[in-house]
Design an enzyme around this catalytic site. Structure first.
Site, mmCIF file in Angstrom:
data_model
loop_
_atom_site.group_PDB
_atom_site.id
_atom_site.type_symbol
_atom_site.label_atom_id
_atom_site.label_comp_id
_atom_site.label_asym_id
_atom_site.label_seq_id
_atom_site.Cartn_x
_atom_site.Cartn_y
_atom_site.Cartn_z
ATOM 1 N N ASP A 51 -20.614 -78.976 3.894
ATOM 2 C CA ASP A 51 -19.888 -79.162 5.329
ATOM 3 C C ASP A 51 -18.939 -79.921 5.591
ATOM 4 O O ASP A 51 -18.102 -80.000 6.434
ATOM 5 C CB ASP A 51 -21.005 -79.212 6.271
ATOM 6 C CG ASP A 51 -21.429 -77.670 7.099
ATOM 7 O OD1 ASP A 51 -20.285 -76.869 6.836
ATOM 8 O OD2 ASP A 51 -22.436 -77.688 7.716
ATOM 9 N N LYS A 57 -23.014 -66.083 6.601
ATOM 10 C CA LYS A 57 -22.821 -66.977 5.489
ATOM 11 C C LYS A 57 -23.517 -66.410 4.177
ATOM 12 O O LYS A 57 -22.860 -66.439 3.071
ATOM 13 C CB LYS A 57 -23.336 -68.418 5.537
ATOM 14 C CG LYS A 57 -22.688 -69.267 6.628
ATOM 15 C CD LYS A 57 -23.235 -70.520 6.928
ATOM 16 C CE LYS A 57 -22.483 -71.090 8.215
ATOM 17 N NZ LYS A 57 -23.118 -72.417 8.952
ATOM 18 N N GLN A 72 -28.010 -75.782 9.058
ATOM 19 C CA GLN A 72 -27.393 -75.208 10.123
ATOM 20 C C GLN A 72 -27.647 -75.972 11.213
ATOM 21 O O GLN A 72 -28.816 -76.299 11.671
ATOM 22 C CB GLN A 72 -27.932 -73.837 10.362
ATOM 23 C CG GLN A 72 -27.221 -73.171 11.551
ATOM 24 C CD GLN A 72 -25.731 -72.868 11.015
ATOM 25 O OE1 GLN A 72 -25.399 -72.365 10.117
ATOM 26 N NE2 GLN A 72 -25.043 -72.995 12.157
#
Ligand code: NDP
Length: 281
Positions: free
Chosen positions: A118, A51, A95
């Site tokens: 997300d 990322k 995460q």
């Protein structure tokens, strides 16, 4: 045909990178993605590194905040709240998975809706299911882009999604439905899975188990999207949920692993970060 997510993601990242100077000129800064990584899980470390690299390629500012696996839930929530309050942070990603002592739902719910890059916040999920404007989760979004890029007509087609997780199976089923496919969701309790998958013109497999879909489970000419990321127990190599070579001989197209859905997930994360930044301006 192999549908290359790698090629499409290179193209899309280059387009985003090209748009960055004008964004910076117009708004005085570039979008900023903050990523929280708890612990040292090798898979998570590798995703977070990927990322950060993508942010660099696109020209998005990235801050990776690393915390020890022993961090308390309250400390982590405090960190998320700090980022929520920071006007120079546009997207927040925690995460997953998190250590067992931390309630993932609580953490996701604490991320400000307007920074939920997300698309996992319950209000974003609700908006998706009500067809309202929302941030769409990166993997399902990437899958739809892959289908579009490959020129696959979704409307009126029979789509089967194997897997019903909140992050892949359910949202991709909803996006396929919104694109006017007739959608079936299969899972671990589905009886005679092969008979169900053989009906699919578009087959999305998001299970997390190698060799779940074999050639005899695929309708000739179907388009197969393999979301799985696994280690092959024999070779130790990265592999998907499908027997790619054998399925390719039956299907009209399939995404490889690696180089299929994975790169598109990260690319859509970049896109979501830019979208959140622009939406908040
Ligand atoms: P989950 O474990 O959350 O969900 C797996 C789903 O597969 C469940 O719904 C489960 O059914 C179903 N399932 C399990 N075994 C079978 C079986 N034998 N037959 C049919 N269905 C079965 O996984 P995720 O959705 O999070 O991820 C799936 C895979 O995709 C993983 O390999 C993951 O690493 C990968 N992934 C890849 C991404 C990418 O960017 N490439 C992004 C996210 C995930 P039930 O609900 O009944 O338990």
């Amino acid at each position: 045909m192999r549908i290359s997510g790698k090629d499409l993601s290179v193209k899309l990242k280059a387009e985003m990178a090209a748009s960055m100077p004008s964004i910076e000129e117009k708004y005085g800064r570039v979008p900023h993605l903050a990523v929280i990584l708890v612990g040292e899980d090798p898979g998570s470390v590798s995703y977070v590194t990927g990322k950060a690299k993508a942010c660099e390629a696109v020209g998005i500012k990235n801050t990776t905040i690393r915390r020890d696996a022993s961090i308390s839930e309250e400390e982590l929530l405090g960190l998320v709240r700090e980022l929520n309050a920071d006007p120079l942070v546009d997207g927040i990603l925690v995460q997953l998975p998190l250590p067992k002592h931390i309630d993932e739902n609580k953490v996701i719910e604490t991320i400000a809706l307007e920074k939920d890059v997300d698309g996992f916040h319950p209000l974003n999920v609700a908006a998706l299911w009500q067809k309202r404007p929302c941030t769409v989760a990166c993997t399902p979004k990437g899958i739809m882009k892959l289908l579009a890029q490959a020129g696959v007509e979704v409307k009126g087609k029979k789509a089967v999604v194997v897997g019903r997780s909140n992050i892949v199976g359910l949202p991709v089923a909803k996006l396929l439905l919104d694109a006017n496919a007739t959608v079936t969701i299969a899972h671990s309790r589905t009886e005679n899975l092969a008979a169900v998958t053989r009906e699919a013109d578009i087959l999305v497999v998001a299970v997390g188990r190698p060799h779940t879909v074999t050639a005899d489970m695929v309708k000739p000419g179907a388009v197969v999207i393999d979301v799985g990321v696994n280690r092959d127990p024999e070779s130790g190599k990265l592999c998907g949920d499908c027997d790619t070579d054998a399925v390719e001989a039956v299907a009209s197209a399939i995404t490889p692993v690696p180089g299929g859905v994975g790169p598109m997930t990260i690319t859509c994360l970049m896109e979501n970060t830019i979208e959140l930044f622009l939406r908040s301006r």
